[in-house]
Design a protein around this motif. Structure first.
Motif, PDB file in Angstrom:
ATOM      1  N   MET A   1      36.802  12.580  42.632  1.00 29.04           N
ATOM      2  CA  MET A   1      36.981  11.240  42.099  1.00 29.04           C
ATOM      3  C   MET A   1      38.340  11.199  41.404  1.00 29.04           C
ATOM      4  N   ASP A   2      39.145  10.237  41.774  1.00 25.98           N
ATOM      5  CA  ASP A   2      40.454  10.196  41.147  1.00 25.98           C
ATOM      6  C   ASP A   2      40.407   9.418  39.824  1.00 25.98           C
ATOM      7  N   ILE A   3      41.488   9.492  39.092  1.00 22.43           N
ATOM      8  CA  ILE A   3      41.524   8.970  37.723  1.00 22.43           C
ATOM      9  C   ILE A   3      41.402   7.447  37.696  1.00 22.43           C
ATOM     10  N   LEU A   4      41.966   6.763  38.690  1.00 23.39           N
ATOM     11  CA  LEU A   4      41.871   5.307  38.720  1.00 23.39           C
ATOM     12  C   LEU A   4      40.413   4.858  38.840  1.00 23.39           C
ATOM     13  N   CYS A   5      39.659   5.510  39.703  1.00 28.60           N
ATOM     14  CA  CYS A   5      38.231   5.164  39.831  1.00 28.60           C
ATOM     15  C   CYS A   5      37.492   5.428  38.530  1.00 28.60           C
ATOM     16  N   LEU A   6      37.799   6.531  37.899  1.00 26.49           N
ATOM     17  CA  LEU A   6      37.160   6.860  36.625  1.00 26.49           C
ATOM     18  C   LEU A   6      37.512   5.843  35.548  1.00 26.49           C
ATOM     19  N   TYR A   7      38.757   5.423  35.516  1.00 30.55           N
ATOM     20  CA  TYR A   7      39.208   4.410  34.558  1.00 30.55           C
ATOM     21  C   TYR A   7      38.491   3.088  34.806  1.00 30.55           C
ATOM     22  N   LEU A   8      38.390   2.678  36.048  1.00 32.36           N
ATOM     23  CA  LEU A   8      37.721   1.425  36.389  1.00 32.36           C
ATOM     24  C   LEU A   8      36.224   1.490  36.102  1.00 32.36           C
ATOM     25  N   ILE A   9      35.622   2.636  36.295  1.00 32.28           N
ATOM     26  CA  ILE A   9      34.208   2.805  35.940  1.00 32.28           C
ATOM     27  C   ILE A   9      34.035   2.636  34.434  1.00 32.28           C
ATOM     28  N   GLY A  10      34.936   3.216  33.667  1.00 30.61           N
ATOM     29  CA  GLY A  10      34.869   3.070  32.212  1.00 30.61           C
ATOM     30  C   GLY A  10      35.014   1.624  31.765  1.00 30.61           C
ATOM     31  N   VAL A  11      35.918   0.893  32.389  1.00 29.01           N
ATOM     32  CA  VAL A  11      36.104  -0.516  32.047  1.00 29.01           C
ATOM     33  C   VAL A  11      34.881  -1.327  32.454  1.00 29.01           C
ATOM     34  N   ALA A  12      34.302  -1.028  33.615  1.00 34.39           N
ATOM     35  CA  ALA A  12      33.103  -1.742  34.063  1.00 34.39           C
ATOM     36  C   ALA A  12      31.921  -1.468  33.139  1.00 34.39           C
ATOM     37  N   VAL A  13      31.761  -0.226  32.724  1.00 31.42           N
ATOM     38  CA  VAL A  13      30.673   0.109  31.790  1.00 31.42           C
ATOM     39  C   VAL A  13      30.886  -0.599  30.460  1.00 31.42           C
ATOM     40  N   ALA A  14      32.133  -0.684  30.009  1.00 35.74           N
ATOM     41  CA  ALA A  14      32.430  -1.395  28.764  1.00 35.74           C
ATOM     42  C   ALA A  14      32.111  -2.874  28.889  1.00 35.74           C
ATOM     43  N   ALA A  15      32.417  -3.467  30.034  1.00 34.11           N
ATOM     44  CA  ALA A  15      32.104  -4.884  30.245  1.00 34.11           C
ATOM     45  C   ALA A  15      30.601  -5.111  30.226  1.00 34.11           C
ATOM     46  N   VAL A  16      29.862  -4.244  30.886  1.00 30.40           N
ATOM     47  CA  VAL A  16      28.398  -4.376  30.892  1.00 30.40           C
ATOM     48  C   VAL A  16      27.846  -4.186  29.484  1.00 30.40           C
ATOM     49  N   PHE A  17      28.399  -3.233  28.747  1.00 27.31           N
ATOM     50  CA  PHE A  17      27.952  -2.994  27.381  1.00 27.31           C
ATOM     51  C   PHE A  17      28.223  -4.206  26.498  1.00 27.31           C
ATOM     52  N   GLY A  18      29.395  -4.809  26.659  1.00 21.40           N
ATOM     53  CA  GLY A  18      29.716  -6.021  25.901  1.00 21.40           C
ATOM     54  C   GLY A  18      28.776  -7.165  26.233  1.00 21.40           C
ATOM     55  N   ILE A  19      28.446  -7.326  27.511  1.00 13.37           N
ATOM     56  CA  ILE A  19      27.517  -8.380  27.925  1.00 13.37           C
ATOM     57  C   ILE A  19      26.131  -8.140  27.340  1.00 13.37           C
ATOM     58  N   VAL A  20      25.685  -6.891  27.331  1.00 11.25           N
ATOM     59  CA  VAL A  20      24.372  -6.569  26.758  1.00 11.25           C
ATOM     60  C   VAL A  20      24.351  -6.883  25.265  1.00 11.25           C
ATOM     61  N   ILE A  21      25.412  -6.538  24.549  1.00 17.28           N
ATOM     62  CA  ILE A  21      25.479  -6.837  23.117  1.00 17.28           C
ATOM     63  C   ILE A  21      25.447  -8.345  22.884  1.00 17.28           C
TER      64      ILE A  21
END
Length: 115
Positions: A1-21
């Motif tokens: 897994m390259d770093i860009l995919c990992l970065y985008l996964i982190g941003v997507a998880v943060a967006a989902v976390f923000g929506i849940v909050i």
């Protein structure tokens, strides 16, 4: 897994976390804002403002992460960097929620004193 995919996964998880909050706070915050501001337009403004600030805090914490060069080859460093990204997101979100709550509680207490 390259770093860009990992970065985008982190941003997507943060967006989902923000929506849940936001979804968790929606009903309580709506009734709290309703007691402070009787006008419907003002209630919508403050609730949208709070939701936007929560989402931006969540995303900015995740997007501020930087991956070291060693993360290209070492899987453990990639995992720790992703966890560091999640920790930064959680930390900014926590401080944002504390500031918002403090401001609303101060406004609520001043409003109660005047009544």
């Amino acid at each position: 897994m390259d770093i860009l995919c990992l970065y985008l996964i982190g941003v997507a998880v943060a967006a989902v976390f923000g929506i849940v909050i936001v979804l968790l706070l929606k009903s309580g915050l709506a009734s709290f804002i309703k007691t402070m501001f009787p006008e419907t337009a003002v209630q919508k403004f403050w609730s949208r403002l709070v939701y936007t600030v929560i989402m931006l805090a969540s995303l900015s914490g995740a997007m501020s992460s930087v991956y070291p060069d060693e993360a290209k080859t070492d899987r453990l460093i990639r995992i720790w960097s992703l966890m560091n990204q999640m920790e930064a997101m959680g930390f900014r979100l926590l401080w944002t929620l504390l500031v918002i709550l403090s401001i609303f509680l101060l406004a609520y207490s001043f409003r109660k004193k005047e009544s």
